[in-house]
Design a protein around this motif. Structure first.
Motif, mmCIF file in Angstrom:
data_model
loop_
_atom_site.group_PDB
_atom_site.id
_atom_site.type_symbol
_atom_site.label_atom_id
_atom_site.label_comp_id
_atom_site.label_asym_id
_atom_site.label_seq_id
_atom_site.Cartn_x
_atom_site.Cartn_y
_atom_site.Cartn_z
ATOM 1 N N PHE A 324 29.086 -20.372 -8.536
ATOM 2 C CA PHE A 324 29.842 -19.349 -8.072
ATOM 3 C C PHE A 324 29.082 -19.609 -6.366
ATOM 4 O O PHE A 324 30.109 -19.748 -5.586
ATOM 5 C CB PHE A 324 30.447 -18.321 -7.925
ATOM 6 C CG PHE A 324 31.446 -17.750 -7.510
ATOM 7 C CD1 PHE A 324 33.383 -18.816 -7.652
ATOM 8 C CD2 PHE A 324 31.987 -16.704 -6.654
ATOM 9 C CE1 PHE A 324 33.990 -18.174 -7.092
ATOM 10 C CE2 PHE A 324 32.671 -16.730 -5.897
ATOM 11 C CZ PHE A 324 34.335 -17.136 -6.053
ATOM 12 N N GLY A 325 28.556 -18.407 -6.672
ATOM 13 C CA GLY A 325 27.677 -18.022 -5.405
ATOM 14 C C GLY A 325 27.426 -20.032 -4.574
ATOM 15 O O GLY A 325 27.820 -19.805 -3.185
ATOM 16 N N ALA A 326 26.915 -20.403 -4.622
ATOM 17 C CA ALA A 326 26.446 -22.080 -4.575
ATOM 18 C C ALA A 326 27.900 -22.565 -4.333
ATOM 19 O O ALA A 326 27.842 -23.276 -2.152
ATOM 20 C CB ALA A 326 26.224 -22.905 -5.128
ATOM 21 N N SER A 327 28.889 -22.568 -4.355
ATOM 22 C CA SER A 327 30.041 -23.133 -4.036
ATOM 23 C C SER A 327 30.377 -22.322 -2.361
ATOM 24 O O SER A 327 30.947 -23.517 -2.110
ATOM 25 C CB SER A 327 31.150 -22.604 -5.119
ATOM 26 O OG SER A 327 32.524 -23.318 -4.821
ATOM 27 N N VAL A 328 30.331 -21.533 -2.510
ATOM 28 C CA VAL A 328 30.409 -20.319 -1.405
ATOM 29 C C VAL A 328 30.293 -20.872 -0.639
ATOM 30 O O VAL A 328 30.403 -20.755 1.071
ATOM 31 C CB VAL A 328 30.746 -18.898 -1.623
ATOM 32 C CG1 VAL A 328 31.253 -18.192 -0.598
ATOM 33 C CG2 VAL A 328 31.657 -18.335 -2.819
ATOM 34 N N HIS A 329 28.311 -21.321 -0.077
ATOM 35 C CA HIS A 329 27.766 -21.544 0.353
ATOM 36 C C HIS A 329 28.189 -23.342 1.005
ATOM 37 O O HIS A 329 27.895 -23.570 2.346
ATOM 38 C CB HIS A 329 26.377 -22.007 -0.122
ATOM 39 C CG HIS A 329 25.504 -20.850 0.035
ATOM 40 N ND1 HIS A 329 24.818 -20.040 1.193
ATOM 41 C CD2 HIS A 329 25.497 -19.999 -0.974
ATOM 42 C CE1 HIS A 329 24.177 -19.109 0.757
ATOM 43 N NE2 HIS A 329 23.969 -18.773 -0.767
ATOM 44 N N VAL A 330 28.986 -23.774 0.206
ATOM 45 C CA VAL A 330 29.029 -25.264 0.796
ATOM 46 C C VAL A 330 31.058 -25.394 1.455
ATOM 47 O O VAL A 330 30.974 -25.261 2.686
ATOM 48 C CB VAL A 330 29.669 -26.463 -0.741
ATOM 49 C CG1 VAL A 330 29.793 -27.262 -0.281
ATOM 50 C CG2 VAL A 330 28.484 -26.858 -1.713
#
Length: 404
Positions: A324-330
């Motif tokens: 989920f955190g990675a998705s927000v970075h993207v």
């Protein structure tokens, strides 16, 4: 000598629900985390990682993210599929995490930097009866959300895609076998337009309103629903028909101007290529945990940008706080990013996965910690062992199977 991966371990934990986490360690003492959770098939994903992927990683250069992605995708011969791609996603995320920690930068800075100040998010509001649904939506608005997905019950049924008579939304159930639910498409099509039009009247024009049909309809039924919901001015209508039949979206598109979103079960660019290039959808819903990680997600979103399709990754509580955190970075670094689903997490999950990403006033931000900004409290994770849990299956009123 360049840094090397010296250990690859799989952490299986269940703080509220099951998560599969990959932990990579390098000779330079850095740790990277990735997510390979596949709801209801966690043991298969964990085994694939532990038994088939982890041994291949030892000795590799963690800086060579793209080369490692190609090695795992092209080298396995048996390509794609949810388990394989979730495993590749986990490796890719862990390597981006290490890359960010090596550079001392959050991952979004490595992706070209922010193109927006914050990432718009939506959450869920579910209730069996309309008055309770309106109350639930009002509560989500009070929490700051500018966009809400509304799901309601259907008269004559006891459950409807995660909504239970007398209860809230939670599809996955712990147990040795899946729960069986009953489904009546005609009853749904009669009922849901009135519900969503009433919701629109209640909330006014500004709230972004979403709804998920969850793969239940034929193309003709989906077209009928999309047209009947035009007065509700939806932000999108999601998963109107099973995604395998991509040509079906052409018929739906011809008969309604309601925006369409699809793709949470996709795991590669090949699954959504025709939908994007044919401009048959408005939002592509692939998840970073299931579609090859950040590296492959960026390819999908870049293709989508050429055709004015926006990115809107799947973000339920059955992808871990790592992905989920990675998705927000993207999201922060992708120009055609539209919205991020944020279902929320059990309080225990927040403790097991301490993170720098945050939510405020309807928006998300990944934070500025180096890497993905999500760590794992392994001692705490060990206190919550895996428990069998499955999403339901669905049967029509005549007893025949249908899509859940």
């Amino acid at each position: 000598m360049t840094d090397r991966i010296i250990a690859a371990d799989v952490i299986l934990t269940s703080p509220g629900r099951n998560y599969v986490t990959l932990k990579l360690r390098t000779a330079d003492g850095l740790t990277g985390y990735g997510d390979a959770t596949v709801n209801g098939r966690e043991l298969a994903a964990a085994s694939y990682l532990r038994d088939h992927v982890a041994p291949l990683l030892i000795g590799l250069d963690p800086a060579r993210i793209e080369d490692t992605w190609q090695y795992l995708y092209r080298g396995a011969y048996w390509r794609r599929g949810p388990i394989t791609m979730a495993a590749i996603s986990a490796v890719d995320l862990a390597l981006w995490d290490i890359k960010g920690k090596t550079a001392g930068l959050p991952v979004y800075q490595l992706l070209g930097g922010a193109v927006r100040d914050r990432v718009l998010s939506y959450t869920h509001a579910s209730a069996w009866e309309l008055p309770e649904l309106l109350d639930a939506i009002d509560a989500r608005r009070a929490d700051g959300f500018k966009a809400v997905r509304a799901q309601s019950g259907v008269p004559g049924l006891e459950t409807v895609y995660g909504v239970h008579a007398g209860g809230g939304y939670e599809p996955a159930k712990r147990g040795a076998v899946p729960v069986t639910e009953s489904w009546d498409t005609d009853a749904y099509l009669r009922h849901v337009p009135d519900v969503l039009n009433a919701v629109r009247e209640h909330v006014g024009p500004e709230l972004a309103l979403l709804h998920d049909a969850h793969h239940r309809l034929t193309p003709q039924q989906a077209a009928r629903l999309g047209r009947s919901l035009e007065p509700a001015n939806l932000f999108w209508l999601e998963d109107v028909t099973p995604a395998e039949n991509q040509e079906a979206l052409r018929l739906v598109r011809q008969h309604t101007t309601t925006p369409l979103a699809i793709g949470e079960v996709f795991n590669s660019i090949y699954d959504c290529k025709d939908l994007i290039t044919g401009q048959l959808i408005d939002y592509i819903r692939v998840a970073v945990a299931h579609a090859g990680g950040i590296s492959h997600l960026r390819n999908i979103f870049a293709l989508a940008d050429l055709y004015q399709v926006k990115a809107a990754p799947h973000g339920p509580s059955d992808v871990s706080p790592v992905s989920f955190g990675a998705s927000v970075h993207v999201g922060l670094s992708t120009i055609n990013f539209g919205i991020q689903e944020y279902m929320g997490y059990d309080a225990l999950a927040h403790e097991v996965f301490p993170h720098s990403w945050s939510f405020a006033d309807g928006y998300l931000h990944p934070g500025d910690a180096p890497g993905l900004g999500v760590e794992v409290d392994e001692a705490l994770a060990a206190k919550f062992p895996y428990e069998p849990a499955y999403l339901p299956v669905a049967r029509r009123l005549d007893g025949s199977m249908t899509d859940w």
